[in-house]
Design a protein around this motif. Structure first.
Motif, short mmCIF file in Angstrom:
data_model
loop_
_atom_site.label_atom_id
_atom_site.label_comp_id
_atom_site.label_asym_id
_atom_site.label_seq_id
_atom_site.Cartn_x
_atom_site.Cartn_y
_atom_site.Cartn_z
N ARG A 13 84.71 45.11 87.62
CA ARG A 13 83.43 44.65 88.15
C ARG A 13 82.93 45.52 89.29
O ARG A 13 81.73 45.61 89.54
CB ARG A 13 83.54 43.20 88.63
N ALA A 44 74.02 39.30 85.28
CA ALA A 44 75.39 39.32 85.82
C ALA A 44 76.25 38.34 85.03
O ALA A 44 76.35 37.16 85.38
CB ALA A 44 75.36 38.93 87.30
N ALA A 94 79.27 36.28 83.71
CA ALA A 94 80.63 35.81 84.01
C ALA A 94 81.42 35.75 82.71
O ALA A 94 80.85 35.61 81.63
CB ALA A 94 80.56 34.43 84.66
N ILE A 109 81.64 39.46 85.58
CA ILE A 109 81.04 39.47 86.92
C ILE A 109 81.14 38.04 87.43
O ILE A 109 80.28 37.20 87.13
CB ILE A 109 79.57 39.94 86.89
N ALA A 161 81.03 34.58 89.64
CA ALA A 161 79.91 34.04 90.41
C ALA A 161 79.93 34.52 91.85
O ALA A 161 78.87 34.84 92.42
CB ALA A 161 79.94 32.51 90.36
N HIS A 184 80.80 37.29 92.94
CA HIS A 184 80.46 38.71 93.04
C HIS A 184 79.08 39.01 92.46
O HIS A 184 78.61 40.15 92.53
CB HIS A 184 81.51 39.56 92.30
N ALA A 185 78.39 38.00 91.93
CA ALA A 185 77.13 38.23 91.23
C ALA A 185 76.07 38.83 92.14
O ALA A 185 75.30 39.71 91.72
CB ALA A 185 76.63 36.94 90.60
N THR A 239 74.27 42.37 91.57
CA THR A 239 72.82 42.41 91.46
C THR A 239 72.24 43.45 92.41
O THR A 239 71.39 44.26 92.03
CB THR A 239 72.22 41.03 91.75
N LEU A 249 73.62 32.27 83.95
CA LEU A 249 72.96 33.55 84.18
C LEU A 249 71.69 33.44 85.02
O LEU A 249 71.12 34.45 85.42
CB LEU A 249 72.61 34.22 82.85
N THR A 254 71.89 35.47 94.04
CA THR A 254 71.29 36.54 93.24
C THR A 254 69.77 36.51 93.35
O THR A 254 69.12 37.56 93.37
CB THR A 254 71.71 36.41 91.76
#
Length: 418
Positions: A228, A262, A264, A267, A269, A271-272, A276, A314, A326
């Motif tokens: 990621r 992003a 999952a 990626i 949550a 690190h989203a 982004t 998403l 995000t």
């Protein structure tokens, strides 16, 4: 090109997902659009479901078309422009095709004369219904329709590249007939750029329609291979933007990053937001970028069954319309109103042969060479092997250096590009 890069979102209704067309609730749509407009975005991409709008080849439902116009007008009231995808087609792992093309009426989506007549009439009708709306951007033929044309689809509608050429030209012409002068385009998933036997080709993507559209998803092997937090994962969207330019005849053809998200668990949550921010920052470093349209606006409600797990989370906003981190990242980028990026002067050679596209896919030598350059701080673009010595073409794009993958990647004798 717009004066500044445009920022938008693929609109996924918070109530009923795209099935909301069956029970269209303008108040719910307005609330969704309010939550999108609050982020400072300037456009939405919307998705009529083809079988709901044209359940019979000779029946395009007037009420459904009127609901689409009401959605567009509600968007205009909130300062949002609207792009409409026509042939849905395929969304979030589900196929939506009218019964008059399947099972007992099985006909090829890209070659059957009756199907083509029906598709053209449908696209023309949608475009004409919105032609006088100032906030109507234009039509996208459909969402990733190339997934119907080859494997891994379980029941593909096989066609040759020449047949797809004819299909694209006819459908784009139908959109133009309905709404002259608008931004009409087609959009495919990344098999167009990566899959050797895909009849939708890079040349079609980069030469037909008003702009080139790319859809970037790192679950295609990129994040699995590289993790990621990696140059390939964080620059994948920028790579597709720059890869598309190799096939364009117009040296400054606009490219629309029309889908990126992003996913999952690749990626996660937590690190989203960082993903982004990196993805958007790197895409904005691409010249001739028309815009970035994030996938997607709202989460899929957990009340709906059978979606792949990644599809539920998403959204930039929850299904209760609460912004996530995000959303704030995208809002901040939009607020800065970035202008055009500087030219990329180093070009990596890619094969013009469409049956060599896998060289550009994750794990291929073009892919690996591009990201080695990026990791070294170079801002690479791409050029076809048949244009690598065309000084007029290179000059028009601002390219001053051309390198091949074998000049970039280590070789058995040792050594690499200095």
């Amino acid at each position: 090109m717009p004066a500044a890069v445009r920022f938008g979102v693929n609109y996924t209704p918070s109530v009923g997902w795209f099935h909301h067309w069956l029970d269209f609730d303008l108040d719910a749509v307005r609330a969704d659009l309010d939550s999108i407009a609050a982020l400072g975005l300037d456009h939405v991409r919307v998705f009529p479901l083809w079988p709901y709008f044209q359940p019979n080849r000779a029946l395009i439902r007037e009420r459904a078309v009127a609901d689409l116009v009401r959605l567009a007008d509600a968007a205009a009231e909130r300062g949002l422009d609207v792009n409409v995808d026509g042939l849905q087609g395929h969304l979030s792992s589900f196929d939506f095709l009218p019964a008059w093309t399947r099972t007992w009426h099985r006909r090829n989506l890209f070659t059957d004369p009756d199907v083509l007549d029906g598709q053209a009439a449908y696209l023309r009708t949608l475009a004409a219904a919105l032609a006088d709306r100032p906030n109507f951007i234009g039509m996208t033929l459909g969402n990733e329709v190339n997934q119907f044309a080859a494997g891994p689809h379980p029941d593909p509608d096989r066609a040759t590249g020449a047949q797809i050429d004819a299909w694209l030209e006819r459908m784009l012409a139908a959109c133009e007939e309905g709404a002259p002068g608008r931004l009409h385009l087609h959009a495919e998933y990344d098999a167009t750029w990566y899959q050797d036997d895909q009849p939708f080709t890079p040349a079609q993507a980069a030469r037909l329609g008003a702009v080139t559209a790319v859809h970037s998803w790192v679950f295609n092997g990129t994040a699995q291979r590289h993790g990621r937090i990696s140059v390939p994962t964080e620059h994948h969207a920028a790579y597709l933007v720059e890869l598309s330019k190799a096939w364009a005849d117009d040296p400054h053809r606009p490219v629309w990053l029309q889908e990126v998200g992003a996913p999952a668990p690749l990626i996660p949550a937590e690190h989203a937001a960082a993903f982004t921010e990196a993805t958007v920052t790197n895409a904005l470093d691409c010249p001739d970028l028309w815009g970035i349209t994030w996938w997607c606006s709202h989460d899929v409600s957990r009340q709906l069954a059978d979606f792949p797990e990644l599809e539920y989370g998403l959204g930039l906003l929850t299904s209760e319309r609460v912004p996530k981190d995000t959303a704030r990242v995208l809002a901040d980028a939009a607020a800065r109103k970035p202008g055009p990026a500087a030219a990329r002067t180093t070009a990596l050679v890619v094969p013009a042969d469409p049956f060599a596209r896998s060289r550009c896919a994750p794990g291929g030598p073009v892919f690996d060479a591009y990201f080695r350059l990026a990791a070294d701080g170079v801002r690479p673009t791409t050029v076809l092997d048949i244009r690598a010595d065309d000084q007029d073409h290179l000059a028009a794009r601002g390219i001053t250096e051309v390198v091949t993958p074998d000049q970039v990647l280590p070789n058995p004798q040792g050594g690499t590009r200095s």
